[in-house]
Design a protein around this motif. Structure first.
Motif, PDB file in Angstrom:
ATOM      1  N   THR A 308       0.831  -1.204   0.000  1.00 50.67           N
ATOM      2  CA  THR A 308       0.000   0.000   0.000  1.00 50.67           C
ATOM      3  C   THR A 308       0.863   1.251   0.000  1.00 50.67           C
ATOM      4  O   THR A 308       0.587   2.215  -0.727  1.00 50.67           O
ATOM      5  N   ALA A 309       1.923   1.247   0.797  1.00 49.88           N
ATOM      6  CA  ALA A 309       2.838   2.388   0.823  1.00 49.88           C
ATOM      7  C   ALA A 309       3.529   2.568  -0.527  1.00 49.88           C
ATOM      8  O   ALA A 309       3.779   3.697  -0.963  1.00 49.88           O
ATOM      9  N   LEU A 310       3.832   1.465  -1.201  1.00 46.19           N
ATOM     10  CA  LEU A 310       4.448   1.542  -2.524  1.00 46.19           C
ATOM     11  C   LEU A 310       3.535   2.267  -3.505  1.00 46.19           C
ATOM     12  O   LEU A 310       4.000   3.065  -4.324  1.00 46.19           O
ATOM     13  N   MET A 311       2.222   2.008  -3.428  1.00 42.28           N
ATOM     14  CA  MET A 311       1.277   2.713  -4.301  1.00 42.28           C
ATOM     15  C   MET A 311       1.335   4.222  -4.075  1.00 42.28           C
ATOM     16  O   MET A 311       1.252   5.014  -5.015  1.00 42.28           O
ATOM     17  N   ASP A 312       1.481   4.625  -2.800  1.00 39.82           N
ATOM     18  CA  ASP A 312       1.605   6.054  -2.514  1.00 39.82           C
ATOM     19  C   ASP A 312       2.889   6.627  -3.102  1.00 39.82           C
ATOM     20  O   ASP A 312       2.905   7.741  -3.632  1.00 39.82           O
ATOM     21  N   ARG A 313       3.971   5.876  -3.008  1.00 38.85           N
ATOM     22  CA  ARG A 313       5.238   6.360  -3.573  1.00 38.85           C
ATOM     23  C   ARG A 313       5.120   6.573  -5.088  1.00 38.85           C
ATOM     24  O   ARG A 313       5.758   7.475  -5.645  1.00 38.85           O
ATOM     25  N   LEU A 314       4.330   5.742  -5.748  1.00 35.50           N
ATOM     26  CA  LEU A 314       4.163   5.907  -7.192  1.00 35.50           C
ATOM     27  C   LEU A 314       3.500   7.241  -7.523  1.00 35.50           C
ATOM     28  O   LEU A 314       3.708   7.796  -8.602  1.00 35.50           O
ATOM     29  N   LEU A 315       2.694   7.764  -6.598  1.00 37.93           N
ATOM     30  CA  LEU A 315       2.038   9.044  -6.824  1.00 37.93           C
ATOM     31  C   LEU A 315       3.033  10.203  -6.842  1.00 37.93           C
ATOM     32  O   LEU A 315       2.751  11.253  -7.425  1.00 37.93           O
ATOM     33  N   ILE A 316       4.182  10.045  -6.189  1.00 39.43           N
ATOM     34  CA  ILE A 316       5.167  11.125  -6.169  1.00 39.43           C
ATOM     35  C   ILE A 316       6.325  10.848  -7.126  1.00 39.43           C
ATOM     36  O   ILE A 316       7.305  11.590  -7.139  1.00 39.43           O
ATOM     37  N   ALA A 317       6.191   9.799  -7.949  1.00 39.18           N
ATOM     38  CA  ALA A 317       7.305   9.430  -8.823  1.00 39.18           C
ATOM     39  C   ALA A 317       7.685  10.563  -9.774  1.00 39.18           C
ATOM     40  O   ALA A 317       8.865  10.841  -9.989  1.00 39.18           O
TER      41      ALA A 317
END
Length: 435
Positions: A308-317
């Motif tokens: 789930t945290a990885l999905m959030d990181r993709l938002l700031i890629a």
């Protein structure tokens, strides 16, 4: 989707102009109201241009919503019969496309061999062979200028990949390509179709240890679950049709000859576009499903919380990529001996500064980005499901604890193996932008 690029000063508050509720004010982040969504998305969408990309985005959003709802409720509308039928049709279209390329080779060869006396036919034949050479299926290659690691170079990293792959019921990779971009991917290369992992440091460096495990689990999950769109036959056909579509693009009608040529290529271009959209339609739903299954693999090996945290990181890629560019441009602003010293200093601390900057993004900013993603239908690219749906599906699934851990000595060993590649890649980034 701008996020923090500096420190984290204490926020104050102001009144929302829409609902009069309190709005935290932070000099680094966008001011927005969580009650009424005032100013939640001050920027404008920046989609990939082009008719093909727009078509794929529409399909991705439609299929993403359908599949997310089906998988969230435990339904698999893509039963074996449906998947097999779509795969068979996709393979049939791909064979047709490659047959056209083969006909170009045969026709061009015959024109050269049999029409040599005319002088014109060999020229046409050579042109057909040139087009066929552009369209031909070709094995992937490892990039020449990138940092490529093999098993002997990074035994701990490859051991981690092997353990994750084993937990997912597949095998590891033959090579790891370290590059600067904020992304990761798997594919194959060479005639023997060896597996390769592309590891983007701009993403890797802003992830926590278990988020890195989840990232590797997602990528290796593509090998575990398969994807007709990634097969050599289908991916080559998609490439050929895209090339056809752009080769047949109309030219500006400045002369009568231009109008004649545009009229001649109109129908062939429509055929190429139709076949491309047909092949997209046959494969994109299966590709969307493969992404969701890869996310489930990420949760299994890294834990649901890490996925789930990885999905959030993709938002700031994208913001991470822009931050990397700003670092590079700033280092190149100064010339002479001082400029060289500044670039060397920027190279030494590049990844550490990037990590410190973007690992400090607060939860409120991630919440804003999640709302923006839902509004825009944000996805990694035109073929991926919307990121907010991927996150929702992972969060709503059965909670998983980590099957593979990256802590302590192992984390330090992997970091040590990547140290040389990190230094070289940082130097490439700074010098590319700084000149």
């Amino acid at each position: 989707m701008d996020v923090a690029v500096e420190g984290a000063p204490v926020p104050s508050a102001r009144e929302c102009p829409e609902c009069r509720g309190p709005v935290p004010v932070h000099e680094t982040y966008v001011e927005w109201c969580s009650a009424c969504d005032w100013n939640v998305d001050p920027g404008a969408p920046d989609p990939e241009p082009g008719r093909i990309a727009a078509f794929r985005r529409r399909l991705a959003h439609a299929y993403g919503e359908q599949l997310a709802a089906e998988l969230e409720h435990g339904a698999d509308a893509d039963g074996p019969r449906r998947r097999d039928a779509s795969a068979a049709l996709a393979q049939g279209v791909s064979v047709l496309v490659h047959s056209l390329t083969a006909l170009l080779v045969v026709g061009g060869t015959l024109l050269i061999v049999l029409g040599w006396a005319t002088g014109v036919q060999p020229v046409v034949g050579a042109l057909l062979l040139g087009v066929a050479a552009v369209l031909r299926p070709r094995p992937g290659r490892l990039p020449k200028d990138a940092q490529v690691l093999y098993r002997a170079d990074a035994p701990e990293l490859f051991g981690l990949v092997d353990e994750i792959a084993s937990a997912l019921g597949t095998t590891g990779v033959h090579a790891v390509v370290v590059e600067p971009r904020p992304n990761a991917a798997v594919t194959t290369y060479g005639l023997r179709q060896r597996r390769v992992l592309y590891l983007g440091l701009a993403l890797w460096e802003v992830l926590g240890p278990q988020e890195r495990v989840a990232l590797l689990g997602h990528e290796l999950g593509h090998f575990a679950h398969g994807d007709i769109r990634r097969s050599r036959l289908t991916s080559a056909a998609l490439h050929s049709l895209s090339v056809w579509y752009y080769l047949l693009a109309p030219t500006p009608p400045t002369r009568l000859l231009d109008r004649f040529v545009n009229a001649c290529v109109f129908l062939p271009r429509c055929v190429a576009l139709g076949l491309l959209q047909l092949l997209d339609g046959l494969t994109l739903r299966a590709s969307q499903r493969a992404e969701y299954l890869a996310d489930a693999s990420a949760a299994r090996v890294g834990s649901s919380a890490a996925a789930t945290a990885l999905m959030d990181r993709l938002l700031i890629a994208r913001a991470v990529g822009e931050g990397l560019r700003r670092e590079s441009v700033a280092a190149g602003m100064r010339g002479g001996r001082a400029g060289r010293a500044a670039r060397e200093e920027a190279e030494r601390g590049l990844w550490e500064r990037l990590a410190a900057r973007f690992t400090a993004v607060p939860e409120r900013e991630y919440e804003r980005l999640r709302r923006v993603a839902a509004r825009r239908g944000h996805s990694v690219d035109a073929t991926h499901p919307p990121t907010h749906l991927r996150r929702r599906l992972v969060a709503a699934g059965v909670p998983h604890t980590a099957l593979v851990s990256l802590t302590g000595r192992r984390e330090a060993a992997v970091a040590a193996e990547l140290a040389a590649a990190r230094a070289v890649t940082a130097r490439q980034v700074i010098r590319d932008f700084a000149g």
